[in-house]
Design a protein around this motif. Structure first.
Motif, PDB file in Angstrom:
ATOM      1  N   LEU A 106     -37.019  66.966 -16.854  1.00 29.16           N
ATOM      2  CA  LEU A 106     -36.773  66.517 -15.483  1.00 29.16           C
ATOM      3  C   LEU A 106     -37.652  67.220 -14.459  1.00 29.16           C
ATOM      4  O   LEU A 106     -37.767  66.757 -13.331  1.00 29.16           O
ATOM      5  N   THR A 107     -38.289  68.310 -14.843  1.00 24.97           N
ATOM      6  CA  THR A 107     -39.187  68.994 -13.909  1.00 24.97           C
ATOM      7  C   THR A 107     -40.399  68.133 -13.579  1.00 24.97           C
ATOM      8  O   THR A 107     -41.090  68.397 -12.605  1.00 24.97           O
ATOM      9  N   ASP A 108     -40.649  67.105 -14.390  1.00 25.13           N
ATOM     10  CA  ASP A 108     -41.747  66.184 -14.108  1.00 25.13           C
ATOM     11  C   ASP A 108     -41.347  65.134 -13.065  1.00 25.13           C
ATOM     12  O   ASP A 108     -42.146  64.300 -12.699  1.00 25.13           O
ATOM     13  N   GLY A 109     -40.114  65.142 -12.634  1.00 22.54           N
ATOM     14  CA  GLY A 109     -39.622  64.174 -11.662  1.00 22.54           C
ATOM     15  C   GLY A 109     -38.438  63.421 -12.233  1.00 22.54           C
ATOM     16  O   GLY A 109     -37.904  63.760 -13.274  1.00 22.54           O
ATOM     17  N   PHE A 110     -38.046  62.389 -11.531  1.00 25.79           N
ATOM     18  CA  PHE A 110     -36.939  61.572 -11.985  1.00 25.79           C
ATOM     19  C   PHE A 110     -37.347  60.763 -13.211  1.00 25.79           C
ATOM     20  O   PHE A 110     -38.531  60.626 -13.512  1.00 25.79           O
ATOM     21  N   VAL A 111     -36.358  60.193 -13.904  1.00 26.02           N
ATOM     22  CA  VAL A 111     -36.660  59.293 -15.019  1.00 26.02           C
ATOM     23  C   VAL A 111     -37.317  58.055 -14.405  1.00 26.02           C
ATOM     24  O   VAL A 111     -36.694  57.341 -13.615  1.00 26.02           O
ATOM     25  N   PRO A 112     -38.588  57.817 -14.733  1.00 18.89           N
ATOM     26  CA  PRO A 112     -39.304  56.692 -14.117  1.00 18.89           C
ATOM     27  C   PRO A 112     -38.676  55.336 -14.464  1.00 18.89           C
ATOM     28  O   PRO A 112     -38.178  55.133 -15.573  1.00 18.89           O
ATOM     29  N   ASP A 113     -38.707  54.424 -13.511  1.00 20.00           N
ATOM     30  CA  ASP A 113     -38.154  53.084 -13.723  1.00 20.00           C
ATOM     31  C   ASP A 113     -38.774  52.406 -14.938  1.00 20.00           C
ATOM     32  O   ASP A 113     -38.072  51.764 -15.715  1.00 20.00           O
ATOM     33  N   GLU A 114     -40.086  52.562 -15.107  1.00 16.48           N
ATOM     34  CA  GLU A 114     -40.746  51.871 -16.224  1.00 16.48           C
ATOM     35  C   GLU A 114     -40.275  52.405 -17.581  1.00 16.48           C
ATOM     36  O   GLU A 114     -40.177  51.654 -18.542  1.00 16.48           O
ATOM     37  N   VAL A 115     -39.969  53.689 -17.657  1.00 15.52           N
ATOM     38  CA  VAL A 115     -39.459  54.274 -18.903  1.00 15.52           C
ATOM     39  C   VAL A 115     -38.050  53.757 -19.171  1.00 15.52           C
ATOM     40  O   VAL A 115     -37.726  53.354 -20.291  1.00 15.52           O
ATOM     41  N   TYR A 116     -37.230  53.738 -18.135  1.00 15.60           N
ATOM     42  CA  TYR A 116     -35.870  53.227 -18.277  1.00 15.60           C
ATOM     43  C   TYR A 116     -35.884  51.745 -18.668  1.00 15.60           C
ATOM     44  O   TYR A 116     -35.176  51.331 -19.592  1.00 15.60           O
ATOM     45  N   GLU A 117     -36.702  50.965 -17.996  1.00 12.53           N
ATOM     46  CA  GLU A 117     -36.775  49.520 -18.281  1.00 12.53           C
ATOM     47  C   GLU A 117     -37.292  49.257 -19.692  1.00 12.53           C
ATOM     48  O   GLU A 117     -36.834  48.332 -20.358  1.00 12.53           O
ATOM     49  N   ARG A 118     -38.245  50.047 -20.122  1.00 15.43           N
ATOM     50  CA  ARG A 118     -38.761  49.904 -21.491  1.00 15.43           C
ATOM     51  C   ARG A 118     -37.630  50.083 -22.488  1.00 15.43           C
ATOM     52  O   ARG A 118     -37.481  49.297 -23.421  1.00 15.43           O
ATOM     53  N   ALA A 119     -36.814  51.117 -22.293  1.00 15.05           N
ATOM     54  CA  ALA A 119     -35.680  51.342 -23.181  1.00 15.05           C
ATOM     55  C   ALA A 119     -34.659  50.220 -23.032  1.00 15.05           C
ATOM     56  O   ALA A 119     -34.110  49.732 -24.042  1.00 15.05           O
ATOM     57  N   ALA A 120     -34.406  49.789 -21.818  1.00 11.06           N
ATOM     58  CA  ALA A 120     -33.428  48.723 -21.583  1.00 11.06           C
ATOM     59  C   ALA A 120     -33.844  47.421 -22.253  1.00 11.06           C
ATOM     60  O   ALA A 120     -32.994  46.599 -22.618  1.00 11.06           O
ATOM     61  N   ASN A 121     -35.137  47.216 -22.432  1.00 13.08           N
ATOM     62  CA  ASN A 121     -35.631  46.018 -23.125  1.00 13.08           C
ATOM     63  C   ASN A 121     -35.411  46.064 -24.633  1.00 13.08           C
ATOM     64  O   ASN A 121     -35.499  45.040 -25.298  1.00 13.08           O
ATOM     65  N   HIS A 122     -35.145  47.256 -25.174  1.00 15.63           N
ATOM     66  CA  HIS A 122     -34.978  47.412 -26.622  1.00 15.63           C
ATOM     67  C   HIS A 122     -33.550  47.708 -27.048  1.00 15.63           C
ATOM     68  O   HIS A 122     -33.248  47.710 -28.243  1.00 15.63           O
ATOM     69  N   PHE A 123     -32.678  47.969 -26.084  1.00 16.58           N
ATOM     70  CA  PHE A 123     -31.293  48.309 -26.395  1.00 16.58           C
ATOM     71  C   PHE A 123     -30.355  47.508 -25.511  1.00 16.58           C
ATOM     72  O   PHE A 123     -30.642  47.320 -24.319  1.00 16.58           O
ATOM     73  N   GLU A 124     -29.254  47.050 -26.086  1.00 13.73           N
ATOM     74  CA  GLU A 124     -28.193  46.460 -25.278  1.00 13.73           C
ATOM     75  C   GLU A 124     -27.678  47.545 -24.342  1.00 13.73           C
ATOM     76  O   GLU A 124     -27.832  48.736 -24.608  1.00 13.73           O
ATOM     77  N   GLU A 125     -27.022  47.157 -23.268  1.00 19.98           N
ATOM     78  CA  GLU A 125     -26.591  48.130 -22.268  1.00 19.98           C
ATOM     79  C   GLU A 125     -25.670  49.204 -22.859  1.00 19.98           C
ATOM     80  O   GLU A 125     -25.839  50.399 -22.570  1.00 19.98           O
ATOM     81  N   ALA A 126     -24.733  48.810 -23.712  1.00 19.30           N
ATOM     82  CA  ALA A 126     -23.830  49.798 -24.332  1.00 19.30           C
ATOM     83  C   ALA A 126     -24.601  50.729 -25.264  1.00 19.30           C
ATOM     84  O   ALA A 126     -24.316  51.933 -25.323  1.00 19.30           O
ATOM     85  N   GLU A 127     -25.593  50.193 -25.983  1.00 17.26           N
ATOM     86  CA  GLU A 127     -26.425  51.026 -26.863  1.00 17.26           C
ATOM     87  C   GLU A 127     -27.240  52.016 -26.032  1.00 17.26           C
ATOM     88  O   GLU A 127     -27.390  53.176 -26.425  1.00 17.26           O
ATOM     89  N   LEU A 128     -27.750  51.554 -24.913  1.00 18.15           N
ATOM     90  CA  LEU A 128     -28.537  52.413 -24.030  1.00 18.15           C
ATOM     91  C   LEU A 128     -27.669  53.541 -23.479  1.00 18.15           C
ATOM     92  O   LEU A 128     -28.109  54.692 -23.409  1.00 18.15           O
ATOM     93  N   ALA A 129     -26.434  53.218 -23.131  1.00 19.25           N
ATOM     94  CA  ALA A 129     -25.508  54.249 -22.648  1.00 19.25           C
ATOM     95  C   ALA A 129     -25.279  55.308 -23.734  1.00 19.25           C
ATOM     96  O   ALA A 129     -25.251  56.507 -23.442  1.00 19.25           O
ATOM     97  N   GLN A 130     -25.145  54.878 -24.984  1.00 19.60           N
ATOM     98  CA  GLN A 130     -24.957  55.823 -26.091  1.00 19.60           C
ATOM     99  C   GLN A 130     -26.212  56.667 -26.296  1.00 19.60           C
ATOM    100  O   GLN A 130     -26.121  57.870 -26.530  1.00 19.60           O
ATOM    101  N   LEU A 131     -27.387  56.044 -26.215  1.00 18.13           N
ATOM    102  CA  LEU A 131     -28.644  56.771 -26.377  1.00 18.13           C
ATOM    103  C   LEU A 131     -28.795  57.835 -25.285  1.00 18.13           C
ATOM    104  O   LEU A 131     -29.145  58.985 -25.580  1.00 18.13           O
ATOM    105  N   ILE A 132     -28.528  57.460 -24.053  1.00 22.27           N
ATOM    106  CA  ILE A 132     -28.600  58.429 -22.951  1.00 22.27           C
ATOM    107  C   ILE A 132     -27.623  59.570 -23.211  1.00 22.27           C
ATOM    108  O   ILE A 132     -27.966  60.748 -23.039  1.00 22.27           O
ATOM    109  N   SER A 133     -26.425  59.251 -23.645  1.00 22.82           N
ATOM    110  CA  SER A 133     -25.419  60.268 -23.948  1.00 22.82           C
ATOM    111  C   SER A 133     -25.896  61.199 -25.052  1.00 22.82           C
ATOM    112  O   SER A 133     -25.717  62.419 -24.968  1.00 22.82           O
TER     113      SER A 133
END
Length: 164
Positions: A106-133
């Motif tokens: 996180l010292t590099d800044g916030f989680v960039p939108d493009e990184v989040y969206e890339r993951a969101a394109n490969h995981f269902e929302e519930a799966e993404l929540a588990q991955l983040i967890s």
């Protein structure tokens, strides 16, 4: 050839013996975070976060667990350079690794939108929540092990002795 000077790091404390309620809570959180996450992907994420956090104890644990689960040596070796290791990781794994790095460093800044969206394109929302967890939990384990100087090299696959 001379050996480089390596400072000895003695363990500082066993946090989990001194704070057993925290240990139980971390284990419960760890189990909850892994639900629904592919075990092979979970180990890759745990290894990558542990590399970034310089957590030797967790690296030892998760590399051993990944090997025991059948992960290839090349995929383990190339994990620190996954972006350059084309053909070794699926697009879903690459998206998860990019998200892991963004959350971990996180010292590099916030989680960039493009990184989040890339993951969101490969995981269902519930799966993404588990991955983040999962990423949040391995970062917590890493910080505990690094702060307490947990000794690497003692873990055996299938054994849980202070980290998950």
């Amino acid at each position: 050839m001379t050996q480089p000077h390596v400072e000895s790091h003695k363990p500082r404390m066993n946090l989990f013996e001194l704070a057993p309620d925290v240990y139980r809570a971390m284990r419960t959180l760890d189990r909850a975070a892994r639900k629904g996450v592919d075990p092979a992907l979970a180990e890759l994420v745990k290894i990558r976060a542990s590399q970034l956090n310089h957590c030797a104890y967790c690296l030892d644990m998760h590399i051993k667990d990944a090997r025991a689960a059948g992960e290839s040596e090349q995929r383990i070796y190339f994990l620190s350079a996954w972006e350059e290791a084309h053909g070794y990781y699926t697009e879903q794994e690459r998206a998860a690794l990019a998200l892991t790095e963004a959350i971990t460093v996180l010292t590099d800044g916030f989680v960039p939108d493009e990184v989040y969206e890339r993951a969101a394109n490969h995981f269902e929302e519930a799966e993404l929540a588990q991955l983040i967890s999962l990423v949040l939990v391995i970062n917590s384990w890493n910080r505990i092990a690094v702060t307490c100087r947990t000794t690497p090299g003692t873990y055996r696959p299938g054994q849980h002795n202070g980290s998950a």
